[in-house]
Design a protein around this motif. Sequence first.
Motif, PDB file in Angstrom:
ATOM      1  N   VAL A 212       0.837  -1.205   0.000  1.00  0.00           N
ATOM      2  CA  VAL A 212       0.000   0.000   0.000  1.00  0.00           C
ATOM      3  C   VAL A 212       0.871   1.254   0.000  1.00  0.00           C
ATOM      4  O   VAL A 212       0.596   2.225  -0.716  1.00  0.00           O
ATOM      5  N   TRP A 213       1.940   1.243   0.811  1.00  0.00           N
ATOM      6  CA  TRP A 213       2.829   2.411   0.850  1.00  0.00           C
ATOM      7  C   TRP A 213       3.435   2.659  -0.524  1.00  0.00           C
ATOM      8  O   TRP A 213       3.447   3.801  -1.016  1.00  0.00           O
ATOM      9  N   CYS A 214       3.944   1.621  -1.171  1.00  0.00           N
ATOM     10  CA  CYS A 214       4.543   1.793  -2.499  1.00  0.00           C
ATOM     11  C   CYS A 214       3.517   2.314  -3.503  1.00  0.00           C
ATOM     12  O   CYS A 214       3.826   3.182  -4.336  1.00  0.00           O
ATOM     13  N   HIS A 215       2.280   1.811  -3.429  1.00  0.00           N
ATOM     14  CA  HIS A 215       1.229   2.247  -4.339  1.00  0.00           C
ATOM     15  C   HIS A 215       0.901   3.724  -4.138  1.00  0.00           C
ATOM     16  O   HIS A 215       0.883   4.515  -5.087  1.00  0.00           O
ATOM     17  N   ILE A 216       0.656   4.113  -2.883  1.00  0.00           N
ATOM     18  CA  ILE A 216       0.235   5.488  -2.596  1.00  0.00           C
ATOM     19  C   ILE A 216       1.364   6.475  -2.852  1.00  0.00           C
ATOM     20  O   ILE A 216       1.167   7.544  -3.448  1.00  0.00           O
ATOM     21  N   VAL A 217       2.570   6.136  -2.428  1.00  0.00           N
ATOM     22  CA  VAL A 217       3.686   7.064  -2.609  1.00  0.00           C
ATOM     23  C   VAL A 217       4.071   7.161  -4.084  1.00  0.00           C
ATOM     24  O   VAL A 217       4.529   8.203  -4.549  1.00  0.00           O
ATOM     25  N   GLY A 218       3.836   6.093  -4.856  1.00  0.00           N
ATOM     26  CA  GLY A 218       4.021   6.198  -6.301  1.00  0.00           C
ATOM     27  C   GLY A 218       3.126   7.266  -6.895  1.00  0.00           C
ATOM     28  O   GLY A 218       3.547   8.060  -7.750  1.00  0.00           O
ATOM     29  N   GLY A 219       1.873   7.312  -6.441  1.00  0.00           N
ATOM     30  CA  GLY A 219       0.962   8.354  -6.902  1.00  0.00           C
ATOM     31  C   GLY A 219       1.429   9.742  -6.507  1.00  0.00           C
ATOM     32  O   GLY A 219       1.354  10.690  -7.301  1.00  0.00           O
ATOM     33  N   ALA A 220       1.942   9.880  -5.271  1.00  0.00           N
ATOM     34  CA  ALA A 220       2.448  11.172  -4.819  1.00  0.00           C
ATOM     35  C   ALA A 220       3.651  11.608  -5.651  1.00  0.00           C
ATOM     36  O   ALA A 220       3.810  12.794  -5.979  1.00  0.00           O
ATOM     37  N   ALA A 221       4.490  10.635  -6.011  1.00  0.00           N
ATOM     38  CA  ALA A 221       5.662  10.955  -6.825  1.00  0.00           C
ATOM     39  C   ALA A 221       5.258  11.441  -8.214  1.00  0.00           C
ATOM     40  O   ALA A 221       5.781  12.437  -8.725  1.00  0.00           O
ATOM     41  N   LEU A 222       4.292  10.749  -8.831  1.00  0.00           N
ATOM     42  CA  LEU A 222       3.846  11.173 -10.154  1.00  0.00           C
ATOM     43  C   LEU A 222       3.189  12.549 -10.100  1.00  0.00           C
ATOM     44  O   LEU A 222       3.400  13.397 -10.978  1.00  0.00           O
ATOM     45  N   CYS A 223       2.399  12.784  -9.067  1.00  0.00           N
ATOM     46  CA  CYS A 223       1.739  14.078  -8.908  1.00  0.00           C
ATOM     47  C   CYS A 223       2.751  15.212  -8.828  1.00  0.00           C
ATOM     48  O   CYS A 223       2.515  16.308  -9.341  1.00  0.00           O
ATOM     49  N   SER A 224       3.900  14.948  -8.228  1.00  0.00           N
ATOM     50  CA  SER A 224       4.926  15.981  -8.088  1.00  0.00           C
ATOM     51  C   SER A 224       5.887  16.032  -9.270  1.00  0.00           C
ATOM     52  O   SER A 224       6.856  16.796  -9.261  1.00  0.00           O
ATOM     53  N   GLY A 225       5.626  15.192 -10.297  1.00  0.00           N
ATOM     54  CA  GLY A 225       6.443  15.241 -11.500  1.00  0.00           C
ATOM     55  C   GLY A 225       7.615  14.283 -11.522  1.00  0.00           C
ATOM     56  O   GLY A 225       8.445  14.347 -12.432  1.00  0.00           O
ATOM     57  N   ARG A 226       7.689  13.370 -10.557  1.00  0.00           N
ATOM     58  CA  ARG A 226       8.812  12.416 -10.501  1.00  0.00           C
ATOM     59  C   ARG A 226       8.346  11.077 -11.071  1.00  0.00           C
ATOM     60  O   ARG A 226       8.139  10.083 -10.366  1.00  0.00           O
ATOM     61  N   GLY A 227       8.185  11.050 -12.382  1.00  0.00           N
ATOM     62  CA  GLY A 227       7.619   9.896 -13.056  1.00  0.00           C
ATOM     63  C   GLY A 227       8.444   8.634 -12.927  1.00  0.00           C
ATOM     64  O   GLY A 227       7.899   7.538 -12.747  1.00  0.00           O
ATOM     65  N   ALA A 228       9.766   8.756 -13.030  1.00  0.00           N
ATOM     66  CA  ALA A 228      10.620   7.571 -12.948  1.00  0.00           C
ATOM     67  C   ALA A 228      10.522   6.921 -11.570  1.00  0.00           C
ATOM     68  O   ALA A 228      10.462   5.687 -11.447  1.00  0.00           O
ATOM     69  N   LEU A 229      10.510   7.752 -10.528  1.00  0.00           N
ATOM     70  CA  LEU A 229      10.359   7.216  -9.173  1.00  0.00           C
ATOM     71  C   LEU A 229       9.012   6.536  -9.020  1.00  0.00           C
ATOM     72  O   LEU A 229       8.909   5.459  -8.420  1.00  0.00           O
ATOM     73  N   ALA A 230       7.968   7.150  -9.580  1.00  0.00           N
ATOM     74  CA  ALA A 230       6.638   6.547  -9.510  1.00  0.00           C
ATOM     75  C   ALA A 230       6.630   5.158 -10.134  1.00  0.00           C
ATOM     76  O   ALA A 230       6.055   4.213  -9.567  1.00  0.00           O
ATOM     77  N   GLU A 231       7.259   5.012 -11.279  1.00  0.00           N
ATOM     78  CA  GLU A 231       7.276   3.708 -11.945  1.00  0.00           C
ATOM     79  C   GLU A 231       7.999   2.666 -11.113  1.00  0.00           C
ATOM     80  O   GLU A 231       7.566   1.507 -11.019  1.00  0.00           O
ATOM     81  N   ARG A 232       9.115   3.063 -10.483  1.00  0.00           N
ATOM     82  CA  ARG A 232       9.847   2.106  -9.642  1.00  0.00           C
ATOM     83  C   ARG A 232       8.995   1.667  -8.449  1.00  0.00           C
ATOM     84  O   ARG A 232       8.979   0.481  -8.088  1.00  0.00           O
ATOM     85  N   LEU A 233       8.292   2.618  -7.848  1.00  0.00           N
ATOM     86  CA  LEU A 233       7.453   2.287  -6.698  1.00  0.00           C
ATOM     87  C   LEU A 233       6.290   1.395  -7.109  1.00  0.00           C
ATOM     88  O   LEU A 233       5.919   0.455  -6.391  1.00  0.00           O
ATOM     89  N   TRP A 234       5.705   1.671  -8.263  1.00  0.00           N
ATOM     90  CA  TRP A 234       4.582   0.847  -8.715  1.00  0.00           C
ATOM     91  C   TRP A 234       5.046  -0.548  -9.122  1.00  0.00           C
ATOM     92  O   TRP A 234       4.307  -1.524  -8.935  1.00  0.00           O
ATOM     93  N   GLU A 235       6.245  -0.666  -9.647  1.00  0.00           N
ATOM     94  CA  GLU A 235       6.782  -2.006  -9.926  1.00  0.00           C
ATOM     95  C   GLU A 235       6.938  -2.785  -8.624  1.00  0.00           C
ATOM     96  O   GLU A 235       6.633  -3.979  -8.559  1.00  0.00           O
ATOM     97  N   ARG A 236       7.414  -2.095  -7.599  1.00  0.00           N
ATOM     98  CA  ARG A 236       7.564  -2.726  -6.294  1.00  0.00           C
ATOM     99  C   ARG A 236       6.200  -3.111  -5.725  1.00  0.00           C
ATOM    100  O   ARG A 236       6.024  -4.201  -5.170  1.00  0.00           O
ATOM    101  N   ALA A 237       5.213  -2.224  -5.884  1.00  0.00           N
ATOM    102  CA  ALA A 237       3.862  -2.517  -5.399  1.00  0.00           C
ATOM    103  C   ALA A 237       3.289  -3.743  -6.093  1.00  0.00           C
ATOM    104  O   ALA A 237       2.662  -4.601  -5.461  1.00  0.00           O
TER     105      ALA A 237
END
Length: 336
Positions: A212-237
């Motif tokens: 859940v943390w990886c999923h939610i924080v991935g969304g926060a990362a994308l919202c702030s413009g950090r797309g690459a970080l979001a993808e890594r977090l969603w892969e982990r999720a």
Amino acid sequence: VGRRPGDSPFTLVTFADLTARPKPGYFWGLQPAERLGLDCIGFIARRENWYPAASVARCAEVVRRVAKPERIGYGYSMGGYAALKYGRLLGLTRALAISPQFSIDPADVPWDRLYRSHFQPELHPAMRVKASELAPWAAVVADPWHPDDGAHLRCLERLEGVFPVVAPFLGHSAFWLFAGTAALDQALRRVLDADAAGLRRLLRAWRGGSAVWCHIVGGAALCSGRGALAERLWERAAALGVQPAVLRKGRAEALLARATRLRGAGRRSEATAAARLAAAALPDDPKVLIQAGQFLLLLGDAAGAEPLFIDALALTGERNATAHIDRKSTRLNSSH
């Protein structure tokens, strides 16, 4: 109020959130209490009333009589408020409040509009949490960056006896860090020891292994413009078991939030692109299509909005979708 007798050396006193309702043989927190063999008393409200003082007072005497001397209050959101507000009244020795409110009285928290419709002055003549009402030691877990939860946290941490435990970027979903019997057991051990630093370390250690943390924080990362970080977090999720449909919805919601942020910054072309990507991320969800379409209308892109509305109509039926669009249009027109 329900009870589950157990062999634990303390009584866990739980307070349900806004959505739970009484059912025979059920109260919020019963399932992990059964698995852990905890002595447990559970408060659960009949509606979204934030546990009125008079109602809790009527229960207090019997709770104090049957509970063990060591008592931990535990609640989430509306329940977190109650775990703090009624600590002294119920004789709690510790409290674990997750994403709680300091108050929902507009006079106390004029900046919080999320729950004010539930405020009833006759039920809460003095609603704000006071230091004199707290258990002797209370941990408050909340996201300091969330607009509402962070502000409530800052109000609460000024009170003597409150120990803040931050859960960054989880929004109002910090509760998910405690999902699972083992997680709650470990957290309660820190609370029993009044070990705020240990609880903070525990939550930090859980984050990387929490789907859940990886999923939610991935969304926060994308919202702030950090797309690459979001993808890594969603892969982990995904590796931790989050279903693809949940990830797609999270992506669409994050892109809509990103579009809102970009529009506020005057970056209209990027906002338009983000709204289009949101629709493309979840093309079978009429709500997302309508939200993206309304957003494009706000940005002056009627040609881009029209096919999204047509697709939404096809997915849900003309009458329901049209009503949804009309209501949304009214709200947008009145607020812009």
